[in-house]
Write an enzyme that holds these catalytic residues in place. Structure first.
Site, PDB file in Angstrom:
ATOM      1  CE  LYS A  34      -2.229  -1.131   3.767  1.00  0.00           C
ATOM      2  NZ  LYS A  34      -1.578  -2.407   3.999  1.00  0.00           N
ATOM      3  CB  THR A  35       3.460   2.417   2.337  1.00  0.00           C
ATOM      4  OG1 THR A  35       2.540   2.237   3.417  1.00  0.00           O
ATOM      5  CG2 THR A  35       4.239   3.693   2.569  1.00  0.00           C
ATOM      6  CG  ASP A 222      -0.115   4.767   3.942  1.00  0.00           C
ATOM      7  OD1 ASP A 222      -0.966   3.870   3.838  1.00  0.00           O
ATOM      8  OD2 ASP A 222       1.111   4.527   3.996  1.00  0.00           O
ATOM      9  CD  GLU A 223      -0.538   2.834   8.449  1.00  0.00           C
ATOM     10  OE1 GLU A 223      -1.529   2.215   8.912  1.00  0.00           O
ATOM     11  OE2 GLU A 223       0.576   2.329   8.327  1.00  0.00           O
ATOM     12  CD  GLN A 253      -1.725  -3.301   9.084  1.00  0.00           C
ATOM     13  OE1 GLN A 253      -0.743  -2.797   9.608  1.00  0.00           O
ATOM     14  NE2 GLN A 253      -1.784  -3.531   7.789  1.00  0.00           N
ATOM     15  NE  ARG A 603       3.748  -4.031  11.197  1.00  0.00           N
ATOM     16  CZ  ARG A 603       3.248  -3.643  10.036  1.00  0.00           C
ATOM     17  NH1 ARG A 603       3.876  -2.770   9.291  1.00  0.00           N
ATOM     18  NH2 ARG A 603       2.106  -4.119   9.597  1.00  0.00           N
TER      19      ARG A 603
HETATM   20  P1  ATP Z   1       1.494  -2.082   6.025  1.00  0.00           P
HETATM   21  O1  ATP Z   1       0.101  -2.602   5.988  1.00  0.00           O
HETATM   22  O2  ATP Z   1       2.305  -2.771   7.050  1.00  0.00           O
HETATM   23  O3  ATP Z   1       1.557  -0.605   6.054  1.00  0.00           O
HETATM   24  P2  ATP Z   1       1.955  -1.935   3.186  1.00  0.00           P
HETATM   25  O4  ATP Z   1       0.788  -2.550   2.542  1.00  0.00           O
HETATM   26  O5  ATP Z   1       2.025  -0.457   3.219  1.00  0.00           O
HETATM   27  O6  ATP Z   1       2.162  -2.562   4.626  1.00  0.00           O
HETATM   28  P3  ATP Z   1       4.561  -1.780   2.007  1.00  0.00           P
HETATM   29  O7  ATP Z   1       5.284  -1.328   3.202  1.00  0.00           O
HETATM   30  O8  ATP Z   1       4.277  -0.792   0.943  1.00  0.00           O
HETATM   31  O9  ATP Z   1       3.220  -2.535   2.447  1.00  0.00           O
HETATM   32  O10 ATP Z   1       5.295  -3.010   1.323  1.00  0.00           O
HETATM   33  C1  ATP Z   1       5.805  -4.085   2.086  1.00  0.00           C
HETATM   34  C2  ATP Z   1       7.135  -4.534   1.505  1.00  0.00           C
HETATM   35  O11 ATP Z   1       6.933  -5.205   0.284  1.00  0.00           O
HETATM   36  C3  ATP Z   1       8.064  -3.389   1.221  1.00  0.00           C
HETATM   37  O12 ATP Z   1       9.372  -3.773   1.508  1.00  0.00           O
HETATM   38  C4  ATP Z   1       7.861  -3.172  -0.260  1.00  0.00           C
HETATM   39  O13 ATP Z   1       8.970  -2.566  -0.856  1.00  0.00           O
HETATM   40  C5  ATP Z   1       7.663  -4.587  -0.755  1.00  0.00           C
HETATM   41  N1  ATP Z   1       6.863  -4.663  -1.998  1.00  0.00           N
HETATM   42  C6  ATP Z   1       5.588  -4.269  -2.166  1.00  0.00           C
HETATM   43  N2  ATP Z   1       5.166  -4.486  -3.431  1.00  0.00           N
HETATM   44  C7  ATP Z   1       6.207  -5.040  -4.101  1.00  0.00           C
HETATM   45  C8  ATP Z   1       6.410  -5.501  -5.446  1.00  0.00           C
HETATM   46  N3  ATP Z   1       5.459  -5.437  -6.376  1.00  0.00           N
HETATM   47  N4  ATP Z   1       7.620  -6.010  -5.743  1.00  0.00           N
HETATM   48  C9  ATP Z   1       8.600  -6.086  -4.811  1.00  0.00           C
HETATM   49  N5  ATP Z   1       8.468  -5.665  -3.543  1.00  0.00           N
HETATM   50  C10 ATP Z   1       7.294  -5.151  -3.171  1.00  0.00           C
HETATM   51 MG    MG Z   2       2.048   0.892   4.822  1.00  0.00          MG
END
Ligand code: ATP
Ligand code: MG
Length: 730
Positions: A34-35, A222-223, A253, A603
């Site tokens: 997402k982020t 975000d969040e 979350q 995490r």
């Molecule tokens: P949270 O819910 O904990 O906030 P999130 O959904 O925001 O998580 P991110 O932090 O954006 O998730 O991504 C998690 C990890 O996966 C990061 O290290 C990110 O770089 C990696 N990642 C996400 N998408 C891809 C992709 N398509 N290819 C490679 N790595 C990825």
């Molecule tokens: Mg995130």
């Protein structure tokens, strides 16, 4: 250029990045990118669509997350430049008000009050209004002020906080109004005001509102599951120009309902484009299985089918210790060994806990082992104010010449011994023929008229009583406990409802008693001097800003972040889930605590280690038993390093049942029990994320495995719970 940016994203993520116009909702599980999507979307807007970064507002929840977001974006945008509009929501309000607050007659250099400033202001008003501090406390007034602001919203700004406000306060609002008047006099605003001033201006100055709406062409939040109704109102208004609002979050979350966040607003939000991401890139399947098993116990949620393509690696570890010091020791030893073996670096490790006081034990073990660490978003245990104060009492009892300890606590809690009285005492001490310490001078001149209006005679009595207790062989912990009680310090924290400080003090007393028990030989008491010398190792621990340091933080602080190795410690009923929270908000709190556990587990990238211990919990004043969350994890997906003895399991279950009975809340059918199958994983075992087939329902994905082995499977027709023998793995 475009391909470059999109090539590191999966199809759905690409779709989310390219969906720039209109309202967009990205709803997805932890670690699904997402982020990452938000950062790429920002870069896409700038690099590909040519949008000026000054026209994009990108907001998130914590300062740490905002910094991280800025960092990610700066690596993606062509110019490497990121504007200040990548920030927290409050950060945005500050920027907005610096530009616009003059419209309300405030200077743009207005002051922002922090918690200490607010407390000092309340104290001044209490004094001016002659309010007895015994009858009503600073924190109660502050809580009331916060509540009233939340209730009145922009009305209190209009009625009382503008230079020309003329409203006459009702009698029961006198204190509140005096506080606001003082704020106005100083042009000082607190965090609540940042939001309500901003909303007030947006609502009452249509031309200002239009200007911002036409400047902010794209908004990304975000969040968003942790936003409250005011925050939703803010970004809905701001995006009112082109209507390009992208909200991103994960309802599993949501961990701030206790302070007003409204995750339902996100769940119910109707967007032009809805995007679901379901591939997790962060964690191994072993970690995801555990996280999913835990969160599947929440009733109030929409099940997700989060999967990963990462290979299976190391199973999640559970370690049970006999007491908290052994738990902490095991953590420190495990870290030391792993780093020595070259498995990882200190900087790749995080230790997470539910409550800040839990860091004490592990900090001591890390220091003993020479392991560098940093407490994120918090203060090291032995540097916390209440701990330094308590130890200063002990130092003064041990040594009346310790002027530094004297200066710290002579007026804590307040004994009407202000600056002038202290200056008098210092002059007095300096002018003596035979030099004496401040404490000794005070004792010698305690009958002086200069001290008549103070309560320093009580202070001397308290310290002398402490000295007598120690001389009589009373324990250090018990002595300190009595001194903190008779000085009124404990009572002050209690009536201020300053739970964190009380918890820290309780933890300190508990650790001193443990220290004494471990060293006591026969009847000989442990000497206070020895204790103070030993503890100096921790209070003076030398630490430099070290990048390669183990990170310690509460789970709330860890939101949105990721670490290769994660320890979650202190997994005990009462602490986590917090029984205090459950008593206050019943089932809603239990589910929120479980989401917090889900945040903690997700995490971790490579390894997740869960620890708890038995013994006695000083904070909860009861025996320690493992958390229900641990028992919700099927045994066949976890590596139990040291088993929980059966009677501890039974007691944990009894404790949970009793609490539920007491509060009249429903227990889960599949409540943790002592009959958790001790089966090790066999080759045919079904895991979360597996694709399975059923003769009637067809193909589905396993979304949960219950302790009794039955599987929750998501079929096209819905989720069903089935025995594993009717399922075949695809
Ligand atoms: P949270 O819910 O904990 O906030 P999130 O959904 O925001 O998580 P991110 O932090 O954006 O998730 O991504 C998690 C990890 O996966 C990061 O290290 C990110 O770089 C990696 N990642 C996400 N998408 C891809 C992709 N398509 N290819 C490679 N790595 C990825
Ligand atoms: Mg995130």
């Amino acid at each position: 250029m475009m391909n470059q940016l999109l090539k590191n994203l999966n199809e759905r993520q690409q779709e989310a990045v390219q969906a720039t116009e209109g309202s967009v909702r990205i709803i997805a599980g932890a670690g699904s990118g997402k982020t990452r999507v938000i950062a790429h979307r920002y870069a896409y807007l700038v690099n590909v669509l040519g949008v000026d970064p000054g026209n994009i507002l990108c907001m998130t929840f914590t300062n740490k997350a905002a910094q991280e977001m800025k960092h990610r974006i700066s690596r993606l945008v062509d110019s490497g430049l990121v504007t200040d509009y990548v920030c927290t929501i409050h950060g945005f309000c500050v920027k907005f008000l610096r530009k616009e607050i003059h419209r309300l007659g405030y200077p743009k250099t207005f002051t922002i009050l922090d918690d200490e400033d607010k407390k000092a202001m309340v104290k001044r008003i209490m004094e001016a209004m002659n309010i007895d501090r015994k009858k009503s406390t600073v924190n109660k007034h502050l809580a009331h002020i916060g509540k009233t602001k939340g209730k009145m919203r922009m009305d209190y700004v209009a009625q009382f906080m503008l230079p020309h406000s003329k409203a006459e306060p009702k009698a029961d609002m006198q204190f509140f109004c005096n506080y606001l008047k003082e704020q106005l006099r100083l042009f000082a605003v607190d965090f609540d005001d940042l939001m309500y001033f901003t909303l007030y201006i947006l609502h009452n100055f249509p031309e200002v509102c239009k200007e911002w709406q036409s400047e902010l062409n794209y908004l990304q939040i975000d969040e968003v599951q942790d936003c409250d109704a005011d925050e939703w109102e803010l970004f809905t208004i701001l995006s009112g120009g082109l209507g390009n609002l992208c909200v991103v979050g994960d309802p599993d979350q949501a961990i701030y309902e206790w302070r007003g966040s409204r995750p339902q607003l996100f769940v119910d939000f109707h967007a032009d484009t809805d995007i679901v991401l379901n591939q997790n890139y962060r964690s191994t399947p072993d970690i995801l299985d555990v996280a999913n098993a835990i969160i599947s116990h929440n009733r109030n949620r929409v099940p997700k089918d989060l999967f990963t393509e990462k290979p299976r690696a190391v199973r999640v570890v559970h370690y049970h210790a006999d007491d908290d010091s052994k738990e902490c020791k095991w953590i420190a030893d495990t870290i030391a060994k792993a780093v020595k073996k070259g498995k990882g670096t200190y900087g790749e490790i995080a230790i997470l806990f539910r409550a800040a006081y839990l860091s004490r034990g592990v900090e001591q073990e890390l220091i003993k082992n020479g392991i560098p660490y940093a407490v994120w978003g918090g203060i090291r245990f032995f540097e916390r104010k209440e701990i330094k104060d308590a130890l200063s009492y002990l130092r003064l009892i041990a040594n009346p010449n310790d002027d530094l300890a004297f200066l710290r606590v002579c007026n804590v809690p307040s004994r009407k011994f202000g600056k002038k009285s202290l200056e008098w005492l210092m002059r007095r001490a300096e002018n003596l023929e035979q030099p004496m310490s401040l404490y000794e001078t005070l004792s010698a001149f305690i009958d002086s008229p200069e001290l008549r209006r103070t309560q320093m005679a009580d202070f001397v009595k308290e310290i002398e009583a402490g000295r007598t207790l120690i001389a009589k062989g009373c324990g250090i912990g018990s002595t300190l406990d009595q001194v903190l009680t008779s000085s009124g310090l404990k009572e002050e924290y209690r009536s201020d409802e300053d739970e964190d400080r009380l918890e820290n003090i309780t933890e300190l007393l508990h650790s001193i008693k443990d220290y004494e028990n471990s060293l006591r030989l026969g009847e000989e008491p442990v000497s206070l001097d020895d204790y103070l010398q030993d503890i100096a190792l921790y209070t003076n621990a030398d630490y430099r800003n070290n990048e390669d340091a183990v990170k310690l933080m509460t789970i709330h602080q860890a939101k949105g972040l990721e670490f290769p190795y994660v320890f979650v410690m202190g997994l005990n009923e009462g602490v986590f889930p917090s029984h205090r929270a459950i008593r206050e908000r019943l089932k809603a709190a239990e589910e929120e605590e479980r989401r917090l556990m889900y945040v903690a587990a997700t995490r971790a990238e490579r390894e997740l280690i869960l620890t708890e211990s038995e013994g006695y919990s000083a904070a909860n004043q009861c025996g320690k038993f493992p958390s229900r969350f641990l028992m919700e994890i099927p045994e066949n997906i976890i590596d139990v390093k040291r088993k929980i003895p059966p009677h501890i399991y039974m007691n944990a279950k009894a404790m949970i049942d009793e609490l539920n009975d007491q509060l009249g809340i429903e227990s889960y059918d599949d409540n943790p029990s002592s009959e958790v199958p001790a089966s090790a994983a066999d080759d045919g075992a079904i895991h979360i994320g597996d694709i399975v087939k059923h003769t009637v329902f067809g193909q589905g994905t396993v979304v949960g495995v219950k302790p009794n082995g039955s599987c929750e499977v998501q079929f096209a027709s819905g989720v069903r719970t089935l025995l594993p023998r009717v399922l075949t793995k695809e």
